[in-house]
Design a protein around this motif. Structure first.
Motif: not given
Length: 295
Positions: A14-34
């Motif tokens: 919604x904020x129309x970001x151009x890219x996302x840089x995450x210092x962590x894991x956007x998916x750890x594998x613990x559960x299916x996050x969307x």
């Protein structure tokens, strides 16, 4: 952000970001996050696991460029991570879903075994010991001492002051109550988990023991305590809930307990099965501290 949720990702879209840089894991594998899938569907590049050192190289207002998993400030590479392509996002989501399904299968199997083994206790209350503390028709607060328990306990101080509930502690919950200036009416735990301060300050102790024996009884005698024995191999957290439900608590407020499905599946499979069954048994009596604090 670890395990980027769909709602968080939608805010970024919604904020129309151009890219996302995450210092962590956007998916750890613990559960299916969307969350990563939401970004992929919006064609927003996502670079994962660049590490905390990024903050030493990038300041607010810097113009940053992202290309093939690398983060640039000008022509200098300041961080490198994993470019989360649509295919990689889909593969990780499938893997997490499969892992969650296996975990749930294990919990269901353990729940069935628990029901067969402890049916009389779970359905009829057989073997649940009597306690001197009056519980019937009174509100009960069970403090488990899990993640966020201190904040949850603070949030319901008004409820405690207004309703004079039975204060039940399990594990680190006893120390939390004492540190908050509250004396537990009941402490339910294994003998080797009870320190001298808790033994001295608890109004009544329920000691969980698989064989019904009390190790080092002199520890309790010197404080004038005669513990009630709860003969069971179950987890004290589950047995505490079972006990107060058996004696007809008016309402049971859980502080620091497993409130979400994720909390449940991340615990030991046998303990998770016990938590599921006891919570189901207690039914509508059980509420979580954040719900009480909201009112």
């Amino acid at each position: 952000i670890a395990d980027l949720e769909a709602d968080q990702a939608r805010l970024l879209v919604a904020r129309k970001v151009s890219a996302v840089v995450n210092v962590s894991a956007s998916t750890s594998g613990r559960f299916p996050n969307l969350g990563p899938q939401v970004l992929a569907e919006a064609s927003i590049p996502l670079v994962d696991r660049v590490g905390e050192s990024l903050w030493q190289s990038v300041r607010s207002g810097d113009r940053v460029r992202v290309y093939q998993g690398q983060v640039f400030v000008g022509d200098q590479v300041v961080a490198t991570g994993t470019e989360m392509t649509a295919r990689l996002v889909r593969d990780q989501l499938d893997e997490a879903s499969s892992g969650l399904s296996s975990r749930l299968d294990s919990i269901v199997t353990n729940a069935a075994d628990t029901l067969r083994r402890d049916r009389a206790m779970l359905l009829e209350g057989a073997g649940i010991p009597n306690v001197a503390t009056k519980i019937a028709d009174r509100p009960v607060v069970i403090v488990y001492g899990g993640k966020g328990a201190a904040g949850e306990l603070k949030s319901i101080r008004r409820f405690i002051a207004d309703n004079d509930p039975v204060l039940v502690a399990v594990a680190a919950g006893a120390e939390l109550l004492l540190n908050a200036g509250l004396r537990p009416n009941l402490v339910v735990d294994r003998a080797d988990q009870l320190n001298e301060r808790i033994i001295e300050r608890a109004r009544e102790l329920v000691v969980v023991s698989p064989d019904g024996r009390l190790a080092n009884p002199e520890r309790f005698e010197k404080h004038g305590q005669q513990p009630v024995m709860f003969v069971s191999a179950g987890a004290p957290e589950n047995l505490a809930l079972l006990l107060v439900d058996q004696f007809e608590a008016a309402v049971i407020v859980q502080v620091g307990g497993a409130a979400r499905l994720l909390d449940l599946v991340e615990s030991d499979a046998a303990d998770a099965a016990g938590s599921f069954i006891t919570r189901l048994r207690a039914g509508s009596r059980v509420v979580d501290a954040p719900s009480v604090a909201w009112f």
